[in-house]
Design a protein around this motif. Structure first.
Motif, PDB file in Angstrom:
ATOM      1  N   THR A 190       0.852  -1.199   0.000  1.00  0.00           N
ATOM      2  CA  THR A 190       0.000   0.000   0.000  1.00  0.00           C
ATOM      3  C   THR A 190       0.890   1.253   0.000  1.00  0.00           C
ATOM      4  O   THR A 190       1.852   1.328   0.741  1.00  0.00           O
ATOM      5  CB  THR A 190      -0.908   0.015   1.247  1.00  0.00           C
ATOM      6  OG1 THR A 190      -1.820  -1.064   1.163  1.00  0.00           O
ATOM      7  CG2 THR A 190      -1.694   1.319   1.353  1.00  0.00           C
ATOM      8  N   GLU A 191       0.528   2.206  -0.843  1.00  0.00           N
ATOM      9  CA  GLU A 191       1.293   3.452  -0.953  1.00  0.00           C
ATOM     10  C   GLU A 191       1.358   4.176   0.391  1.00  0.00           C
ATOM     11  O   GLU A 191       0.309   4.383   1.028  1.00  0.00           O
ATOM     12  CB  GLU A 191       0.605   4.375  -1.962  1.00  0.00           C
ATOM     13  CG  GLU A 191       0.997   4.140  -3.394  1.00  0.00           C
ATOM     14  CD  GLU A 191       2.466   4.456  -3.639  1.00  0.00           C
ATOM     15  OE1 GLU A 191       2.880   5.584  -3.308  1.00  0.00           O
ATOM     16  OE2 GLU A 191       3.192   3.560  -4.124  1.00  0.00           O
ATOM     17  N   PRO A 192       2.535   4.629   0.797  1.00  0.00           N
ATOM     18  CA  PRO A 192       2.632   5.378   2.053  1.00  0.00           C
ATOM     19  C   PRO A 192       1.691   6.585   2.093  1.00  0.00           C
ATOM     20  O   PRO A 192       1.109   6.888   3.132  1.00  0.00           O
ATOM     21  CB  PRO A 192       4.089   5.830   2.089  1.00  0.00           C
ATOM     22  CG  PRO A 192       4.824   4.814   1.285  1.00  0.00           C
ATOM     23  CD  PRO A 192       3.865   4.371   0.208  1.00  0.00           C
ATOM     24  N   SER A 193       1.515   7.268   0.947  1.00  0.00           N
ATOM     25  CA  SER A 193       0.692   8.490   0.949  1.00  0.00           C
ATOM     26  C   SER A 193      -0.746   8.193   1.386  1.00  0.00           C
ATOM     27  O   SER A 193      -1.389   9.014   2.042  1.00  0.00           O
ATOM     28  CB  SER A 193       0.711   9.150  -0.431  1.00  0.00           C
ATOM     29  OG  SER A 193       0.162   8.259  -1.380  1.00  0.00           O
ATOM     30  N   VAL A 194      -1.248   7.013   1.049  1.00  0.00           N
ATOM     31  CA  VAL A 194      -2.611   6.619   1.438  1.00  0.00           C
ATOM     32  C   VAL A 194      -2.691   6.516   2.965  1.00  0.00           C
ATOM     33  O   VAL A 194      -3.632   7.012   3.598  1.00  0.00           O
ATOM     34  CB  VAL A 194      -2.981   5.247   0.804  1.00  0.00           C
ATOM     35  CG1 VAL A 194      -4.326   4.751   1.333  1.00  0.00           C
ATOM     36  CG2 VAL A 194      -2.980   5.347  -0.710  1.00  0.00           C
ATOM     37  N   ILE A 221      -0.591   7.840   5.183  1.00  0.00           N
ATOM     38  CA  ILE A 221      -0.329   9.136   5.819  1.00  0.00           C
ATOM     39  C   ILE A 221      -1.590  10.004   5.813  1.00  0.00           C
ATOM     40  O   ILE A 221      -1.931  10.639   6.813  1.00  0.00           O
ATOM     41  CB  ILE A 221       0.868   9.844   5.131  1.00  0.00           C
ATOM     42  CG1 ILE A 221       2.174   9.126   5.543  1.00  0.00           C
ATOM     43  CG2 ILE A 221       0.935  11.328   5.513  1.00  0.00           C
ATOM     44  CD1 ILE A 221       3.357   9.421   4.673  1.00  0.00           C
ATOM     45  N   ARG A 222      -2.326   9.981   4.695  1.00  0.00           N
ATOM     46  CA  ARG A 222      -3.599  10.722   4.640  1.00  0.00           C
ATOM     47  C   ARG A 222      -4.556  10.204   5.718  1.00  0.00           C
ATOM     48  O   ARG A 222      -5.246  10.978   6.383  1.00  0.00           O
ATOM     49  CB  ARG A 222      -4.244  10.582   3.262  1.00  0.00           C
ATOM     50  CG  ARG A 222      -3.917  11.739   2.324  1.00  0.00           C
ATOM     51  CD  ARG A 222      -4.945  11.882   1.205  1.00  0.00           C
ATOM     52  NE  ARG A 222      -5.135  10.660   0.431  1.00  0.00           N
ATOM     53  CZ  ARG A 222      -4.311  10.271  -0.566  1.00  0.00           C
ATOM     54  NH1 ARG A 222      -3.272  11.011  -0.888  1.00  0.00           N
ATOM     55  NH2 ARG A 222      -4.535   9.155  -1.211  1.00  0.00           N
ATOM     56  N   ALA A 223      -4.575   8.883   5.886  1.00  0.00           N
ATOM     57  CA  ALA A 223      -5.479   8.282   6.890  1.00  0.00           C
ATOM     58  C   ALA A 223      -5.066   8.686   8.310  1.00  0.00           C
ATOM     59  O   ALA A 223      -5.923   8.947   9.165  1.00  0.00           O
ATOM     60  CB  ALA A 223      -5.485   6.766   6.750  1.00  0.00           C
ATOM     61  N   ILE A 224      -3.766   8.752   8.556  1.00  0.00           N
ATOM     62  CA  ILE A 224      -3.279   9.173   9.887  1.00  0.00           C
ATOM     63  C   ILE A 224      -3.723  10.609  10.161  1.00  0.00           C
ATOM     64  O   ILE A 224      -4.245  10.933  11.230  1.00  0.00           O
ATOM     65  CB  ILE A 224      -1.728   9.076   9.975  1.00  0.00           C
ATOM     66  CG1 ILE A 224      -1.267   7.612   9.930  1.00  0.00           C
ATOM     67  CG2 ILE A 224      -1.210   9.754  11.255  1.00  0.00           C
ATOM     68  CD1 ILE A 224       0.242   7.430   9.824  1.00  0.00           C
ATOM     69  N   ILE A 225      -3.534  11.482   9.153  1.00  0.00           N
ATOM     70  CA  ILE A 225      -3.894  12.891   9.315  1.00  0.00           C
ATOM     71  C   ILE A 225      -5.385  13.026   9.628  1.00  0.00           C
ATOM     72  O   ILE A 225      -5.792  13.747  10.542  1.00  0.00           O
ATOM     73  CB  ILE A 225      -3.505  13.701   8.045  1.00  0.00           C
ATOM     74  CG1 ILE A 225      -1.971  13.833   7.972  1.00  0.00           C
ATOM     75  CG2 ILE A 225      -4.184  15.078   8.032  1.00  0.00           C
ATOM     76  CD1 ILE A 225      -1.446  14.409   6.673  1.00  0.00           C
ATOM     77  N   GLN A 226      -6.208  12.271   8.886  1.00  0.00           N
ATOM     78  CA  GLN A 226      -7.653  12.339   9.107  1.00  0.00           C
ATOM     79  C   GLN A 226      -8.014  11.843  10.510  1.00  0.00           C
ATOM     80  O   GLN A 226      -8.847  12.433  11.202  1.00  0.00           O
ATOM     81  CB  GLN A 226      -8.385  11.502   8.036  1.00  0.00           C
ATOM     82  CG  GLN A 226      -9.866  11.799   7.940  1.00  0.00           C
ATOM     83  CD  GLN A 226     -10.159  13.287   7.755  1.00  0.00           C
ATOM     84  OE1 GLN A 226      -9.621  13.916   6.849  1.00  0.00           O
ATOM     85  NE2 GLN A 226     -10.966  13.868   8.647  1.00  0.00           N
ATOM     86  N   PRO A 244       9.492   8.281   4.974  1.00  0.00           N
ATOM     87  CA  PRO A 244       9.329   9.362   5.957  1.00  0.00           C
ATOM     88  C   PRO A 244       7.855   9.476   6.356  1.00  0.00           C
ATOM     89  O   PRO A 244       6.990   9.600   5.496  1.00  0.00           O
ATOM     90  CB  PRO A 244       9.768  10.634   5.210  1.00  0.00           C
ATOM     91  CG  PRO A 244      10.313  10.166   3.894  1.00  0.00           C
ATOM     92  CD  PRO A 244       9.758   8.800   3.631  1.00  0.00           C
ATOM     93  N   ILE A 245       7.592   9.407   7.663  1.00  0.00           N
ATOM     94  CA  ILE A 245       6.211   9.473   8.161  1.00  0.00           C
ATOM     95  C   ILE A 245       5.990  10.760   8.952  1.00  0.00           C
ATOM     96  O   ILE A 245       4.986  11.444   8.801  1.00  0.00           O
ATOM     97  CB  ILE A 245       5.899   8.276   9.102  1.00  0.00           C
ATOM     98  CG1 ILE A 245       6.248   6.944   8.444  1.00  0.00           C
ATOM     99  CG2 ILE A 245       4.443   8.327   9.581  1.00  0.00           C
ATOM    100  CD1 ILE A 245       5.180   6.301   7.639  1.00  0.00           C
ATOM    101  N   ALA A 246       6.956  11.097   9.823  1.00  0.00           N
ATOM    102  CA  ALA A 246       6.751  12.238  10.717  1.00  0.00           C
ATOM    103  C   ALA A 246       6.640  13.553   9.936  1.00  0.00           C
ATOM    104  O   ALA A 246       5.779  14.385  10.226  1.00  0.00           O
ATOM    105  CB  ALA A 246       7.892  12.317  11.735  1.00  0.00           C
TER     106      ALA A 246
END
Ligand SMILES: [Zn+2]
Length: 414
Positions: free
Chosen positions: A120-124, A126-131, A177-179
């Motif tokens: 799964t793409e990291p960007s997907v 990361i968007r879920a974490i932000i939400q 990179p996540i943070a």
């Protein structure tokens, strides 16, 4: 004494502020006089620092304490609601998140379903974490301006300094990179940490490990891990990989492990390992009420054990026994004062932990387990997310220099 350089003077100011803050946190309600006495700072310095804290809302004056003759002193205590942090635990199918106050009390937590698979793409994600963080803050109903930072915990090899996931076996990520992207969205400091480490940091600042110089946190559940504190310092190892307790080999040709090897502790004692062993026993037509459980989970095995089921009791007992042997290895190598067992597998209770205790005492080197304190930490859904929040809180209360730096600094001053 040589004249201090400007940089050093600022640093000493920071150290003094931190000292006073931690005294109010640990000893409060406390008077200015007592802070001065315990910190060896002058009353004027203490009054200056506490005035700043009171002005910013971080510290409250609480009324008057016992008088030792003369005027009764005003007591100070930390205002735990002066700021809030959010902790996130990233798992394959769920993001759990919790908002806590400065005392690590959870004010609100939530679980957000996540659909991912290997690759799964990291960007997907990361968007879920932000939400998930956005929802946590708005549902908690706190003033956004008072949210001070975000902590994220995840399984795998994590470079906490850089905020990068070096390796995630499940997501199949390397060097992601996540943070940084989360920090950019919120404009807040974001700390990424291995999930077991988050629980260890939580214990060190807010749990049983507070003030204990040598302790180990062992997590059981889907996997098995360990977080290590030695000489009061959190120990990461050369590559950040210290504490992979789940992958010590206990049976050279034993059952396969998720890591690709055989006979690891995790393959013998984790929750999925027990479910696998139950399936094998059912296939071999062993008599057990677990056979009727749908779905077959740890809870079903524990319920069967409570009801007197022989197989369920044996599975839990064996899993506890292997875990105890693994912990005895840690005891022999590190000689901790305390072992704290946490994680979702704690739900298995004494069927698992009775045999674990016996095995620790049986296999630890002579005397090393005699005074060892073994604590089973109760576990809730928000435990891991609270742990991630504590990483941020630890940063807030952490002294600006560690012990070695402080000694070097003092040496430079004389
Ligand atoms: Zn393994």
């Amino acid at each position: 004494m040589t004249r201090l350089r400007r940089g050093n003077r600022d640093l000493i100011k920071e150290i003094n502020r931190n000292l006073v803050l931690n005294l109010i946190k640990s000893r409060g309600p406390i008077s200015r006089t007592d802070i001065a006495r315990l910190s060896s700072l002058s009353l004027a310095t203490v009054s200056g620092i506490t005035a700043d804290f009171i002005a910013s809302g971080l510290v409250h004056e609480l009324g008057e304490g016992e008088s030792t003759g003369g005027r009764r002193p005003m007591l100070l205590r930390l205002n735990y609601q002066a700021g809030f942090v959010v902790g996130v635990k990233l798992m394959e199918q769920t993001i759990t998140s919790a908002l806590t106050d400065l005392d690590a009390s959870v004010l609100h937590h939530r679980a957000t379903p996540l659909t991912t698979a290997t690759g799964t793409e990291p960007s997907v994600v990361i968007r879920a974490i932000i939400q998930a963080v956005e929802n946590t803050i708005s549902e908690a109903g706190v003033d956004r301006a008072r949210v001070l930072g975000i902590g994220i915990g995840m399984a795998g090899v994590v470079d906490g300094e850089a905020g990068i996931c070096r390796y995630s076996p499940f997501f199949g990520w390397r060097d992601v990179p996540i943070a940084e992207p989360v920090a950019a969205h919120f404009g807040l400091p974001v700390y990424l940490e291995n999930d077991v480490n988050t629980l260890t940091i939580a214990e060190q600042w807010f749990g049983y490990g507070h003030g204990v110089d040598h302790f180990v946190v062992v997590t059981v559940g889907r996997g098995v891990g360990a977080g290590i504190v030695v000489n009061g310092q959190f120990y990461r190892g050369a590559l950040g990989g210290a504490g992979e307790l789940g992958h010590i080999t206990l049976q050279e040709n034993g059952p396969p492990c998720d890591c690709g090897k055989r006979g690891c502790l995790e393959a013998l004692t984790s929750d999925p390992a027990m479910v696998r062993q139950a399936r094998v026993a059912i296939t071999l037509r062993e008599r057990t009420v677990v056979a009727e459980a749908e779905p077959l989970t740890l809870e079903a095995i524990v319920a069967a054990a409570e009801a007197g089921d022989e197989l369920a009791r044996r599975l839990l007992g064996d899993a506890g026994h292997w875990l105890g042997i693994g912990i005895a290895h840690l005891v022999n190598i590190l000689n901790p004062q305390m072992v704290i067992v946490g994680g979702e597998g704690v739900r298995a209770g004494e069927w698992r932990f009775g045999p674990m205790r016996e095995a620790i005492h049986e296999h630890a080197f002579d005397g090393l387990a005699d005074e060892l304190e073994i604590i089973i930490e109760p576990s809730g859904d928000e435990t891991w997310a609270r742990g991630a929040a504590c990483v941020v809180l630890g940063e807030i209360f952490k002294p600006p220099v560690d012990r070695k730096e402080a000694i070097d600094l003092m040496a430079a001053m004389v």
